[in-house]
Design a protein around this motif. Structure first.
Motif, PDB file in Angstrom:
ATOM      1  N   VAL A   1       4.232   0.170  15.378  1.00 22.48           N
ATOM      2  CA  VAL A   1       5.541   0.531  15.917  1.00 22.48           C
ATOM      3  C   VAL A   1       5.403   0.424  17.433  1.00 22.48           C
ATOM      4  O   VAL A   1       4.593   1.116  18.052  1.00 22.48           O
ATOM      5  CB  VAL A   1       6.002   1.937  15.493  1.00 22.48           C
ATOM      6  N   ASP A   2       6.142  -0.521  17.997  1.00 22.75           N
ATOM      7  CA  ASP A   2       6.075  -0.818  19.434  1.00 22.75           C
ATOM      8  C   ASP A   2       7.258  -0.105  20.062  1.00 22.75           C
ATOM      9  O   ASP A   2       8.400  -0.482  19.840  1.00 22.75           O
ATOM     10  CB  ASP A   2       6.151  -2.351  19.564  1.00 22.75           C
ATOM     11  N   PHE A   3       6.990   0.980  20.778  1.00 21.30           N
ATOM     12  CA  PHE A   3       8.107   1.762  21.312  1.00 21.30           C
ATOM     13  C   PHE A   3       7.779   2.392  22.656  1.00 21.30           C
ATOM     14  O   PHE A   3       6.653   2.288  23.131  1.00 21.30           O
ATOM     15  CB  PHE A   3       8.561   2.810  20.295  1.00 21.30           C
ATOM     16  N   SER A   4       8.789   2.982  23.247  1.00 18.32           N
ATOM     17  CA  SER A   4       8.716   3.587  24.585  1.00 18.32           C
ATOM     18  C   SER A   4       8.535   2.480  25.637  1.00 18.32           C
ATOM     19  O   SER A   4       9.483   2.054  26.247  1.00 18.32           O
ATOM     20  CB  SER A   4       7.616   4.644  24.677  1.00 18.32           C
ATOM     21  N   SER A   5       7.306   2.042  25.835  1.00 15.57           N
ATOM     22  CA  SER A   5       6.991   0.865  26.661  1.00 15.57           C
ATOM     23  C   SER A   5       7.717   0.751  27.999  1.00 15.57           C
ATOM     24  O   SER A   5       8.417  -0.231  28.253  1.00 15.57           O
ATOM     25  CB  SER A   5       7.229  -0.407  25.832  1.00 15.57           C
ATOM     26  N   PRO A   6       7.542   1.740  28.871  1.00 13.88           N
ATOM     27  CA  PRO A   6       8.155   1.642  30.204  1.00 13.88           C
ATOM     28  C   PRO A   6       7.383   0.662  31.094  1.00 13.88           C
ATOM     29  O   PRO A   6       6.362   0.110  30.665  1.00 13.88           O
ATOM     30  CB  PRO A   6       8.024   3.068  30.740  1.00 13.88           C
ATOM     31  N   ASN A   7       7.890   0.460  32.286  1.00  9.44           N
ATOM     32  CA  ASN A   7       7.244  -0.482  33.191  1.00  9.44           C
ATOM     33  C   ASN A   7       6.536   0.253  34.328  1.00  9.44           C
ATOM     34  O   ASN A   7       7.099   1.166  34.925  1.00  9.44           O
ATOM     35  CB  ASN A   7       8.294  -1.447  33.751  1.00  9.44           C
TER      36      ASN A   7
ATOM     37  N   HIS B   1      15.895 -12.001  22.740  1.00 10.78           N
ATOM     38  CA  HIS B   1      14.474 -12.242  23.017  1.00 10.78           C
ATOM     39  C   HIS B   1      13.651 -12.099  21.726  1.00 10.78           C
ATOM     40  O   HIS B   1      12.860 -12.979  21.388  1.00 10.78           O
ATOM     41  CB  HIS B   1      13.979 -11.267  24.093  1.00 10.78           C
ATOM     42  N   PHE B   2      13.881 -10.987  21.011  1.00 11.56           N
ATOM     43  CA  PHE B   2      13.087 -10.761  19.797  1.00 11.56           C
ATOM     44  C   PHE B   2      13.423 -11.769  18.694  1.00 11.56           C
ATOM     45  O   PHE B   2      12.527 -12.266  18.020  1.00 11.56           O
ATOM     46  CB  PHE B   2      13.213  -9.319  19.319  1.00 11.56           C
ATOM     47  N   ASP B   3      14.719 -12.098  18.557  1.00  9.99           N
ATOM     48  CA  ASP B   3      15.100 -13.131  17.567  1.00  9.99           C
ATOM     49  C   ASP B   3      14.306 -14.396  17.806  1.00  9.99           C
ATOM     50  O   ASP B   3      13.780 -15.012  16.881  1.00  9.99           O
ATOM     51  CB  ASP B   3      16.584 -13.505  17.739  1.00  9.99           C
TER      52      ASP B   3
ATOM     53  N   GLY C   1      20.068  -5.093  24.199  1.00 13.72           N
ATOM     54  CA  GLY C   1      20.043  -6.169  25.198  1.00 13.72           C
ATOM     55  C   GLY C   1      18.880  -7.133  24.982  1.00 13.72           C
ATOM     56  O   GLY C   1      18.914  -8.265  25.441  1.00 13.72           O
ATOM     57  N   GLN C   2      17.851  -6.686  24.269  1.00 12.21           N
ATOM     58  CA  GLN C   2      16.687  -7.557  24.074  1.00 12.21           C
ATOM     59  C   GLN C   2      16.686  -8.249  22.710  1.00 12.21           C
ATOM     60  O   GLN C   2      15.702  -8.880  22.326  1.00 12.21           O
ATOM     61  CB  GLN C   2      15.400  -6.748  24.248  1.00 12.21           C
ATOM     62  N   SER C   3      17.811  -8.137  21.974  1.00 14.97           N
ATOM     63  CA  SER C   3      17.859  -8.713  20.624  1.00 14.97           C
ATOM     64  C   SER C   3      17.548 -10.200  20.615  1.00 14.97           C
ATOM     65  O   SER C   3      16.797 -10.684  19.769  1.00 14.97           O
ATOM     66  CB  SER C   3      19.238  -8.544  20.003  1.00 14.97           C
TER      67      SER C   3
END
Ligand code: ARG
Length: 409
Positions: free
Chosen positions: A92-98, A312-314, A308-310
Motif C-alpha cells: 500500500v503506497d500512501f502518504s508519500s509527501p515531498n 499518471h497511474f493509468d 489529479g494523478q489518475s
C-alpha cells in the motif's frame, strides 16, 4: 430485491426493498412484501419483522446473535467469519509527501485512507508493505543544497532550529533560483554532482531529508500511523536496467528528443527519459512496480493519491501491462494494481483548502487546532455539569486528542 441496512436504524435493522416500482402494481407490491414478511422462516438471526409502508420489510436482527458473532470474531479472529483473501503480500503506497516541502491536507487524506486500507488487509492476515514513497529526488535538490551551503558553510551546524521552517527555506532558495542566473547555474551543477555521487553533496542531501523526515514523523506519531520509507531515490540504481528491458521489448520510442512509451487510448505518451537525459516521476514509478513485483514479491499494489494523478497511474499501469508484468486489466487476476484516488480537500469557501495567506495548511497546526478546539469544548461541557474536577489533566489531554484527531480522520 435489494437488501440494505437502514441508515436511520439504531438497532441492526435490515430493509428489503422490492423492485416493483410502478404505481400500477401497488397491490401486488404490498402483497409481495407482506408475503415475504410472513413467510420468512424462523431464525436465530432475526428478532422480529414488520412491513413498513409499500415496498419495505424491516427485519430487526437479534441482539443475541449479533453479540455472539462479535464475541466469536474477537476470540477466534477473522478466520472464524470472513472470507480469506487469496493474496499474501500487498504494497500500500500512501502518504508519500515531498522532502523539503510541507506535508499538506492531501497527504493527510492519503495517510488516513492508506492506513485504513492497510489495517483492513492486515486484519485479514495479509502481509502489508506500508510504503512511504517520499519525493526525495529531483532537480529541486540542486537549489536547496547550494542555498544550504551558502547559509551553513559547515554542515555540522545544520540543525532543525538552524534551518527553521523547511518550507520557508525551500521558498528562499526557489526565489534565488528564479531571480539569480548565477545561482541557477550553480544549482544545476549541484544536481549533476549529487547524481554523480559527490560525497559533500550527498551528505547535504541526506541532512535535508533527515530534517523533513523529523517533521513528517511528528504527524505520523500523532495519528498513530506507521509507514516504511522507500523514497524515489531508492529506485534510482534499478532504473537503467528496467528501461533496458522495456526498450528490448519494443515499448520505448524516441519522441522529440525524449524517450517515451505510447499508451493506447492516450493522446500524450508517457515520458520515461527527459530530453536532458534525466529520469522522472514515471521512470521511478515503473521501476517501483518492477521492484515490488520481482524483489518484494507483492501480488497487489495499491496507490493512494488525489485523483489529479489518475492519468499518471493509468499510463504507468498500462505500460506495465504492455511489458507483460501484469495480466490484462479485465481478467481480474493477480498481480494487480489499483489507484485509489480521492478529491481535492476544499475549504468552507469551496476552494482549495489554504490559510488566509494562500499557503497550504500545515498539518501539525491543523492537528493542534483540532485538539485545542475539542479540549475547549470538553472543558466547557464538564464545567457545565460540574464534573471538571473529576478529570485528571492527562485524561483531558488524551480525550481531546482522540476526539480532535478522530474528527479529522
Ligand atoms: N508511487 C507514487 N507515485 N506514490 C505517490 C507519491 C505522491 C507524491 N510524492 C505527491 O506528493 O504527490
Amino acid at each position: 430485491m435489494q437488501w440494505a441496512f437502514s441508515p436511520r436504524s439504531k438497532k441492526g435493522q435490515l430493509n428489503i426493498k422490492t423492485q416493483i416500482q410502478s404505481g400500477r402494481c401497488y397491490e401486488i407490491y404490498v402483497c409481495t412484501v407482506q408475503a415475504i414478511a410472513k413467510h420468512l422462516p424462523p431464525s436465530d438471526i432475526v428478532e422480529s419483522t414488520s412491513v413498513a409502508g409499500p415496498g419495505f420489510v424491516n427485519i430487526i436482527l437479534s441482539s443475541k446473535w449479533v453479540a455472539q458473532n462479535i464475541h466469536n470474531m474477537l476470540l477466534n479472529g477473522i478466520n472464524a467469519w470472513a472470507p480469506i483473501l487469496s493474496v499474501e503480500r500487498v504494497v500500500v503506497d500512501f502518504s508519500s509527501p515531498n522532502i523539503a516541502k510541507e506535508m499538506h491536507v492531501g497527504h493527510l487524506r492519503s495517510t488516513i485512507i492508506g492506513d485504513t486500507l492497510s489495517r483492513m488487509l492486515e486484519f485479514s492476515e495479509v502481509k502489508v508493505l506500508r510504503r512511504n514513497h517520499v519525493g526525495d529526488w529531483g532537480t529541486q535538490f540542486g537549489m536547496l543544497i547550494e542555498h544550504l551551503f551558502d547559509n551553513f558553510p559547515n554542515l555540522d551546524d545544520v540543525e532543525e532550529q538552524a534551518i527553521g521552517d523547511l518550507q520557508v527555506f525551500y521558498k528562499a532558495s526557489k526565489r534565488r533560483f528564479d531571480d539569480d542566473p548565477l545561482f541557477m547555474e550553480r544549482a544545476q551543477q549541484a544536481v549533476v554532482r549529487l547524481q554523480g555521487g559527490d560525497a559533500r553533496y550527498l551528505s547535504a542531501w541526506k541532512k535535508i531529508c533527515e530534517l523533513s523526515r523529523k517533521e513528517f514523523d511528528l504527524v505520523y506519531q500523532r495519528l498513530g500511523v506507521h509507514l516504511e520509507e522507500k523514497g524515489e531515490s531508492f529506485y534510482n540504481p534499478y532504473i537503467p536496467n528496467v528501461l533496458e528491458e522495456l526498450t528490448s521489448k519494443g515499448l520505448i520510442e524516441e519522441s522529440k528528443g525524449a524517450r517515451v512509451i505510447f499508451i493506447e487510448g492516450q493522446t500524450i505518451p508517457l515520458i520515461v527519459v527527459k530530453r536532458d537525459g534525466g529520469y522522472n516521476y514515471a521512470s521511478t514509478d515503473l521501476t517501483a512496480i518492477w521492484y515490488r513485483l520481482n524483489i518484494e514479491k507483492a501480488e497487489w499494489m495499491i496507490y493512494v493519491t488525489d485523483v489529479g494523478q489518475s492519468q499518471h497511474f493509468d499510463m504507468v499501469f498500462s505500460a506495465a501491462r504492455r511489458a507483460g508484468w501484469l495480466p490484462d486489466a479485465k481478467s481480474n487476476l493477480y498481480p494487480k494494481t489499483n489507484h485509489v484516488g480521492f478529491g481535492l480537500v476544499l475549504g468552507s469557501d469551496g476552494k482549495r483548502f489554504r490559510t488566509r495567506s494562500s499557503e497550504v495548511v500545515r498539518l501539525v497546526e491543523l492537528l493542534d487546532e483540532a485538539k485545542s478546539r475539542s479540549k475547549a469544548e470538553l472543558v466547557r461541557r464538564l464545567e457545565d455539569n460540574g464534573k471538571l474536577n473529576e478529570w485528571t489533566d492527562e485524561e483531558l489531554e488524551k480525550t481531546a486528542e482522540a476526539v480532535g484527531y478522530g474528527a479529522i480522520k
